[in-house]
Design an enzyme around this catalytic site. Structure first.
Site, short mmCIF file in Angstrom:
data_model
loop_
_atom_site.label_atom_id
_atom_site.label_comp_id
_atom_site.label_asym_id
_atom_site.label_seq_id
_atom_site.Cartn_x
_atom_site.Cartn_y
_atom_site.Cartn_z
CD GLU A 372 72.72 -11.64 21.03
OE1 GLU A 372 73.35 -12.58 20.54
OE2 GLU A 372 73.08 -11.05 22.06
CB VAL A 373 64.96 -7.74 20.53
CG1 VAL A 373 63.57 -7.59 21.13
CG2 VAL A 373 65.63 -6.39 20.36
#
Ligand SMILES: *[C@@H]1O[C@H](CO)[C@@H](O)[C@H](O)[C@H]1NC(C)=O
Ligand SMILES: *[C@@H]1O[C@H](CO)[C@@H](O)[C@H](O)[C@H]1NC(C)=O
Ligand SMILES: *[C@@H]1O[C@H](CO)[C@@H](O)[C@H](O)[C@H]1NC(C)=O
Ligand SMILES: *[C@@H]1O[C@H](CO)[C@@H](O)[C@H](O)[C@H]1NC(C)=O
Length: 613
Positions: A372-373
């Protein structure tokens, strides 16, 4: 060959009218066509508890079910914890020998827990355990550890003792043998003593080599005792990887000597911290239980305030801290993502990696996190570079630092599936053999995992925190995964994955804390454990339910607090109405043990009834 079977020292016990008292149990259980049927006690009937009936009636109560041939006696004898002895016949190293000795002490302490409510011991047998470990001199759970074991239990009539032979190629294999042995022992509540099957042959090895449970201690903190109890439950179900998701956006509760700033700024409080001493005690326990502790410090996203100690000297370590609206810059608040262009970030990562590896002793498996960058966060700061390129750059640099920290790249380094995964085969090709994907969602495109080492942790089937609502969104979140759903999910069947290392249940702790922990974990984690160890095609049928119910009682006896599967009375119905067929699946070699009627040792029962009357 099995002449001892005819040795009669157990006499049939029948309750006489004079034995009947107001304390007499309400039910007696009888094995009829391999099922336990209840009836009211009467002078004509043998008095038998459900626990004993379960263990003697059908021969497959070992959990997870062994994958090799099994045969179990249907006769039992009384035993007691302090009359178990260990003899190590072969051990490839001093360290394996020491681990066996300590694992045996744990076995005895587990037995003591089970016999806590025993009322008396008479006529017990001595149990002599002989262990052979012939290959691996390293007691740790390694990627290449052979977990196979053989267990052979026979009574010895000349000395009123039982001989147990456990042979394995590794300490971890032998430890599984101890576990299976422990599962042949139970407390009979009517007799008030510990009973053990007097003969058994088991050959066993797991289907998958990575069998994990992830616990998130960042969103909510769990005292170390809760984690150790969880390790014990995992060992009872032969899981082998405690994936410790130790930090996240919300908190960094691990005190590191190399980088004390992280917990100073990131912990919820001074008491919500894991000290080096605590981590060591957890790792020690886990190692003796045949479990590796895989600590994951998730980066570059999900980092939060812990990294907010940049300065004029070292520059910003963290970007987008507390950005609002948060949903534009991170997957959950508080936002914050590492600065991929600050070399100090990588120096710090190297120190963290080195210390984690030194703390856990796990140097052949690593988890980089990497989920989840926020591309937008990085795009804001580095608007001339594609954020995905930055992410590749970040991951390559982290891998280099991991290699420095460890002296070599671990055999397997895991990353959560993400948009980066697609780049592994193109931009990180030289790492393809050592990188693995932890796949979170069944919707993940199958072709992407072909040719990559894969751990499944499909949250839509195996997450144990689902169904509790969400804390930061208006929708209710994903639905609860029942134990049946957990058990029946076999992702390797439908996906095209060709390099499956194993699977893992996840306990994201957003809405969970110590009070609810055991009920969330058990018995569902045990259901997963059998899926990963045995992987029979059968679904969550009634025989599986009945066996899991027996295992649930075992977990309770050892100190966990699992949930019920239904009304207690339903046990009776389930066990009663269903003819247990699963025996047919087994390659039973010796059916000689079958059809033996069971007789509880007279003295043991007499003792009981003296107290009843
Ligand atoms: C250890 O024992 C197993 C099973 O008996 C055997 O297959 C294996 O070759 C042995 N290994 C060594 C190093 O002797
Ligand atoms: C990792 O370990 C496995 C099992 O020992 C081995 O087959 C494989 O070749 C190793 N892979 C690498 C990249 O070292
Ligand atoms: C990129 O960032 C620079 C400096 O922060 C800014 O001047 C420029 O307008 C930005 N360009 C775009 C396309 O956002
Ligand atoms: C065991 O019991 C079954 C019926 O319950 C019977 O058909 C079978 O012959 C018995 N086997 C032996 C060895 O007595």
């Amino acid at each position: 060959m099995f002449s001892y079977l005819f040795f009669i020292f157990l006499t049939n016990f029948r309750i006489s009218h004079s034995d009947l008292s107001k304390n007499l149990p309400l039910w007696t259980w009888e094995c009829v066509n391999e099922r336990c049927a209840p009836s009211r006690p009467s002078p004509e009937k043998k008095l038998q508890s459900l626990e004993t009936c379960n263990m003697l009636c059908s021969s497959m109560h070992i959990w997870p079910q062994p994958t090799g041939p099994v045969s179990l006696s249907s006769t039992a004898v009384p035993v007691r914890a302090d009359f178990f002895q260990l003899q190590i016949l072969t051990a490839p190293s001093k360290s394996v020998r020491e681990h066996l000795q300590k694992a045996f002490e744990l076995l005895k302490s587990d037995l003591k827990k089970i016999q806590k409510n025993a009322r008396g011991f008479e006529e017990w047998r001595t149990v002599n355990i002989r262990v052979f470990v012939n290959e691996s001199s390293d007691p740790r759970m390694r990627i290449d550890t052979n977990e196979r074991y053989k267990l052979f239990v026979r009574p010895k009539f000349t000395s009123r003792s039982i001989t147990v032979d456990i042979s394995a190629q590794s300490f971890c294999g032998a430890r599984h043998g101890f576990e299976t042995l422990l599962q042949l022992i139970w407390l009979d509540p009517y007799a008030g003593c510990l009973l053990m099957l007097e003969a058994a042959d088991v050959e066993d090895a797991p289907r998958f080599k990575y069998r994990g449970l992830l616990m998130d201690t960042a969103r909510n903190y769990f005292p170390i005792g809760d984690l150790i109890r969880t390790i014990d439950g995992m060992a009872a179900s032969k899981l082998n990887t405690f994936h410790w998701h130790i930090s996240d956006s919300q908190a960094f509760p691990l005190r590191l000597v190399s980088t004390p700033q992280l917990s100073e700024l990131g912990a919820y409080s001074n008491s919500d911290i894991y000290t080096t001493k605590e981590v060591h005690s957890l790792v020690r326990r886990a190692t003796l239980r045949g479990i590796r502790v895989l600590i994951e410090v998730d980066t570059p996203a999900h980092v939060g305030y812990a990294w907010n100690w940049g300065s004029a000297d070292i520059g910003d370590l963290l970007l987008c801290i507390d950005s609002e609206p948060w949903s534009d810059f991170c997957h959950e608040p508080p936002c914050g993502q590492l600065n991929p262009r600050n070399p100090h970030v990588y120096e710090i990562l190297e120190r963290i990696y080195a210390e984690i590896i030194q703390l856990t002793g796990v140097d052949d498996l690593f988890h980089l996190g990497g989920d989840e960058v926020s591309e937008r966060c990085w795009a804001q700061h580095f608007n001339y570079t594609d954020p995905l390129d930055l992410w590749v750059e970040y991951t390559r640099s982290s891998l280099e630092r991991l290699e420095y920290a460890n002296g070599k790249l671990p055999n397997l380094t895991l990353l959560w599936t993400s948009p980066l995964s697609e780049r592994i085969k193109t931009d990180m090709r030289e790492y393809i053999r050592v990188l693995g994907l932890q796949v979170r969602n069944t919707a993940w495109v199958h072709k992407q995992i072909i040719g990559l080492r894969t751990i499944f942790s499909h949250e839509d089937n195996w997450d144990l925190n689902n169904g509790m609502g969400m804390w930061h969104e208006s929708n209710g979140g994903a639905p609860y995964n029942s134990w049946q759903r957990v058990y029946e999910h076999r992702p390797w069947v439908r996906s095209n994955a060709d390099m499956v290392e194993g699977g893992e249940a996840t306990v994201w702790s957003s809405v969970l804390s110590e009070d609810g922990l055991d009920g969330h974990l058990w018995p569902r984690t045990a259901a997963l454990a059998e899926r990963l160890w045995t992987d029979r095609a059968e679904g969550a049928t009634r025989p599986v339910h009945a066996r899991l119910d027996v295992h649930r009682s075992r977990l309770i006896a050892r100190g966990s607090k699992p949930l019920h599967f239904g009304p207690s009375g339903a046990r009776k119905i389930v066990l009663h109405v269903f003819k247990i067929r699963h025996i047919l699946h087994l390659l039973l070699k010796h059916i000689k043990f079958k059809n033996k009627t069971f007789h509880i040792n007279n003295a043991c029962l007499k003792n009981t009834f003296i107290k009843f009357c």
